[in-house]
Design a protein around this motif. Sequence first.
Motif, PDB file in Angstrom:
ATOM      1  N   HIS A 187      17.129  12.682 -14.353  1.00  0.00           N
ATOM      2  CA  HIS A 187      18.206  11.688 -14.335  1.00  0.00           C
ATOM      3  C   HIS A 187      19.401  12.198 -15.152  1.00  0.00           C
ATOM      4  CE1 HIS A 187      15.015   8.934 -12.971  1.00  0.00           C
ATOM      5  NE2 HIS A 187      15.971   8.099 -12.615  1.00  0.00           N
ATOM      6  N   GLN A 188      19.107  12.800 -16.293  1.00  0.00           N
ATOM      7  CA  GLN A 188      20.169  13.325 -17.145  1.00  0.00           C
ATOM      8  C   GLN A 188      20.959  14.415 -16.420  1.00  0.00           C
ATOM      9  OE1 GLN A 188      18.404  14.491 -20.957  1.00  0.00           O
ATOM     10  NE2 GLN A 188      16.963  12.778 -20.776  1.00  0.00           N
ATOM     11  N   TYR A 189      20.242  15.330 -15.801  1.00  0.00           N
ATOM     12  CA  TYR A 189      20.921  16.431 -15.111  1.00  0.00           C
ATOM     13  C   TYR A 189      21.699  15.925 -13.905  1.00  0.00           C
ATOM     14  CZ  TYR A 189      21.736  20.763 -12.604  1.00  0.00           C
ATOM     15  OH  TYR A 189      22.339  21.804 -11.950  1.00  0.00           O
ATOM     16  N   PHE A 190      21.099  15.024 -13.139  1.00  0.00           N
ATOM     17  CA  PHE A 190      21.769  14.453 -11.969  1.00  0.00           C
ATOM     18  C   PHE A 190      23.096  13.823 -12.383  1.00  0.00           C
ATOM     19  CE2 PHE A 190      22.879  10.901  -9.285  1.00  0.00           C
ATOM     20  CZ  PHE A 190      22.642  11.328  -7.995  1.00  0.00           C
ATOM     21  N   LEU A 191      23.059  12.972 -13.412  1.00  0.00           N
ATOM     22  CA  LEU A 191      24.256  12.251 -13.807  1.00  0.00           C
ATOM     23  C   LEU A 191      25.286  13.163 -14.460  1.00  0.00           C
ATOM     24  CD1 LEU A 191      22.583   8.955 -15.002  1.00  0.00           C
ATOM     25  CD2 LEU A 191      24.222   9.199 -13.127  1.00  0.00           C
ATOM     26  N   TRP A 192      24.830  14.113 -15.244  1.00  0.00           N
ATOM     27  CA  TRP A 192      25.756  15.069 -15.863  1.00  0.00           C
ATOM     28  C   TRP A 192      26.504  15.850 -14.785  1.00  0.00           C
ATOM     29  CZ3 TRP A 192      23.889  18.714 -20.383  1.00  0.00           C
ATOM     30  CH2 TRP A 192      24.992  19.339 -20.981  1.00  0.00           C
ATOM     31  N   THR A 193      25.768  16.348 -13.803  1.00  0.00           N
ATOM     32  CA  THR A 193      26.379  17.131 -12.728  1.00  0.00           C
ATOM     33  C   THR A 193      27.276  16.263 -11.853  1.00  0.00           C
ATOM     34  OG1 THR A 193      24.424  18.562 -12.710  1.00  0.00           O
ATOM     35  CG2 THR A 193      25.894  18.710 -10.826  1.00  0.00           C
ATOM     36  N   ALA A 194      26.824  15.055 -11.548  1.00  0.00           N
ATOM     37  CA  ALA A 194      27.606  14.167 -10.695  1.00  0.00           C
ATOM     38  C   ALA A 194      28.886  13.708 -11.387  1.00  0.00           C
ATOM     39  CB  ALA A 194      26.763  12.969 -10.270  1.00  0.00           C
ATOM     40  N   LEU A 195      28.829  13.447 -12.695  1.00  0.00           N
ATOM     41  CA  LEU A 195      30.036  13.095 -13.430  1.00  0.00           C
ATOM     42  C   LEU A 195      31.050  14.231 -13.382  1.00  0.00           C
ATOM     43  CD1 LEU A 195      28.475  11.273 -16.509  1.00  0.00           C
ATOM     44  CD2 LEU A 195      30.015  10.241 -14.819  1.00  0.00           C
ATOM     45  N   GLU A 196      30.550  15.447 -13.468  1.00  0.00           N
ATOM     46  CA  GLU A 196      31.426  16.614 -13.317  1.00  0.00           C
ATOM     47  C   GLU A 196      32.099  16.608 -11.955  1.00  0.00           C
ATOM     48  OE1 GLU A 196      33.227  20.203 -12.537  1.00  0.00           O
ATOM     49  OE2 GLU A 196      32.767  19.377 -14.518  1.00  0.00           O
ATOM     50  N   SER A 197      31.348  16.243 -10.906  1.00  0.00           N
ATOM     51  CA  SER A 197      31.914  16.235  -9.552  1.00  0.00           C
ATOM     52  C   SER A 197      33.009  15.182  -9.406  1.00  0.00           C
ATOM     53  CB  SER A 197      30.810  15.977  -8.517  1.00  0.00           C
ATOM     54  OG  SER A 197      30.447  14.607  -8.472  1.00  0.00           O
ATOM     55  N   LEU A 198      32.989  14.156 -10.254  1.00  0.00           N
ATOM     56  CA  LEU A 198      34.018  13.115 -10.224  1.00  0.00           C
ATOM     57  C   LEU A 198      35.253  13.488 -11.035  1.00  0.00           C
ATOM     58  CD1 LEU A 198      31.922   9.827 -10.597  1.00  0.00           C
ATOM     59  CD2 LEU A 198      32.903  10.803  -8.519  1.00  0.00           C
ATOM     60  N   GLY A 199      35.152  14.581 -11.797  1.00  0.00           N
ATOM     61  CA  GLY A 199      36.286  15.004 -12.601  1.00  0.00           C
ATOM     62  C   GLY A 199      36.143  14.745 -14.088  1.00  0.00           C
ATOM     63  N   PHE A 200      34.969  14.292 -14.528  1.00  0.00           N
ATOM     64  CA  PHE A 200      34.721  14.064 -15.953  1.00  0.00           C
ATOM     65  C   PHE A 200      34.279  15.349 -16.644  1.00  0.00           C
ATOM     66  CE2 PHE A 200      33.958   9.651 -14.443  1.00  0.00           C
ATOM     67  CZ  PHE A 200      34.778   8.965 -15.335  1.00  0.00           C
ATOM     68  N   GLY A 201      34.449  15.388 -17.960  1.00  0.00           N
ATOM     69  CA  GLY A 201      33.769  16.344 -18.805  1.00  0.00           C
ATOM     70  C   GLY A 201      32.661  15.581 -19.515  1.00  0.00           C
ATOM     71  N   ALA A 202      31.608  16.263 -19.938  1.00  0.00           N
ATOM     72  CA  ALA A 202      30.489  15.552 -20.561  1.00  0.00           C
ATOM     73  C   ALA A 202      29.714  16.479 -21.485  1.00  0.00           C
ATOM     74  CB  ALA A 202      29.563  14.971 -19.494  1.00  0.00           C
ATOM     75  N   ASN A 203      28.953  15.853 -22.395  1.00  0.00           N
ATOM     76  CA  ASN A 203      28.020  16.604 -23.230  1.00  0.00           C
ATOM     77  C   ASN A 203      26.824  15.722 -23.519  1.00  0.00           C
ATOM     78  OD1 ASN A 203      28.485  15.269 -26.073  1.00  0.00           O
ATOM     79  ND2 ASN A 203      30.545  15.734 -25.318  1.00  0.00           N
ATOM     80  N   LEU A 204      25.668  16.334 -23.704  1.00  0.00           N
ATOM     81  CA  LEU A 204      24.416  15.611 -23.913  1.00  0.00           C
ATOM     82  C   LEU A 204      24.022  15.674 -25.386  1.00  0.00           C
ATOM     83  CD1 LEU A 204      22.214  14.090 -22.261  1.00  0.00           C
ATOM     84  CD2 LEU A 204      20.925  16.234 -22.249  1.00  0.00           C
ATOM     85  N   GLN A 205      23.742  14.504 -25.961  1.00  0.00           N
ATOM     86  CA  GLN A 205      23.404  14.424 -27.379  1.00  0.00           C
ATOM     87  C   GLN A 205      22.027  13.801 -27.578  1.00  0.00           C
ATOM     88  OE1 GLN A 205      25.338  15.845 -29.706  1.00  0.00           O
ATOM     89  NE2 GLN A 205      26.606  16.489 -27.956  1.00  0.00           N
TER      90      GLN A 205
END
Length: 254
Positions: A183-201
Motif C-alpha cells: 500500500h505504501q509503495y502503491f500510494l507513493w508511486t501514484a502520488l508521484e504520477s499526480l505530480g506530488f513529491g513525497a517521502n516515507l517516515q
Amino acid sequence: MALPRMTSRLFSPTRSSFRRSTPRIAATARTFSSSLPACYQNASAAPKTDILVELAKSRRTIYQLGKNSPVPDSKIEELVNAAILNVPSAFNTQSTRLIVLLHREHERLWDVVIDVFQNMVKTGAIPEQVWQKQTLPKLEGFKAGVGTILFYEDPSHIGPFSEKFSLYKDKFQPWAEHSNAMHQYFLWTALESLGFGANLQHYNPLIDAPVAKQWDVPSEWRLLAQLVFGSPEGVPGEKTQKPTEERVKIFGKQ
C-alpha cells in the motif's frame, strides 16, 4: 468494537473534527484515472509495462515540499480508495487501515510530532543543538507539505486467520506488514504520477499515543509508517545502485 473490513479515513482541510469517508463501493474495483505528468500523457501509445517502469524510476524521496497541490483533494481520496480496493493481502485479510490528513489536519499532525520531540529535548533525550539544527528543521519541512497518509494495521482481522490456519500462525503478522508495505509503495508511486513529491517516515512508536488521541484512532490499530507529500520544491538526492548481477539470479533463461 466492530470495524469495517476495508477502511480509509479522510480529514477535511476545513474542519478539525474527524469524519469517516464512506464512498459507494461498486461490486467491481473502480478504475483509477490519474492525471499523469507530461512524460506519460501519450500512455495509450506506450506499453503498460514501460509506463510502470518509468513510474518506478520517477518515485524518489523528496524532502523539500510545498503546499501547491497539483490536483483537487477528491483525486487524492480516489487514489487512496483505489489502493485499499486493489492492493492484495495474504488470505485476503484486508487488515491495512489508512488515515489521510490534509492541509490543516496535516499541519496539526506535525505539530503533535514537534511537541513529542520538544518533550524529549526537555528530558535530555535529544541534545538541544541537534534539535535546533537538525530535527526541528526536518519536521518543519514535513509540515510545509500538503498531506500525510498514516499506515496502520488492524490486528483483529489477522487473529482469526492465525487460529484457523495454525500451520501459518506465526506468518500472518509479517504477511500483513508485507501488504501494508505494498500500500505504501502503491500510494507513493501514484502520488508521484499526480505530480506530488513525497517521502516515507517512521516516527512510530514515539507518536502513536498522541496521534491516536488527536484523531480517535482505535487503540488496537498499529501505526507502521507516515507518507508525507506535497508539491516538489527540491530534487532527490543522488542514488547509487549496487550491480544487478549481485542482486538478481535468473535460472532457466533461454
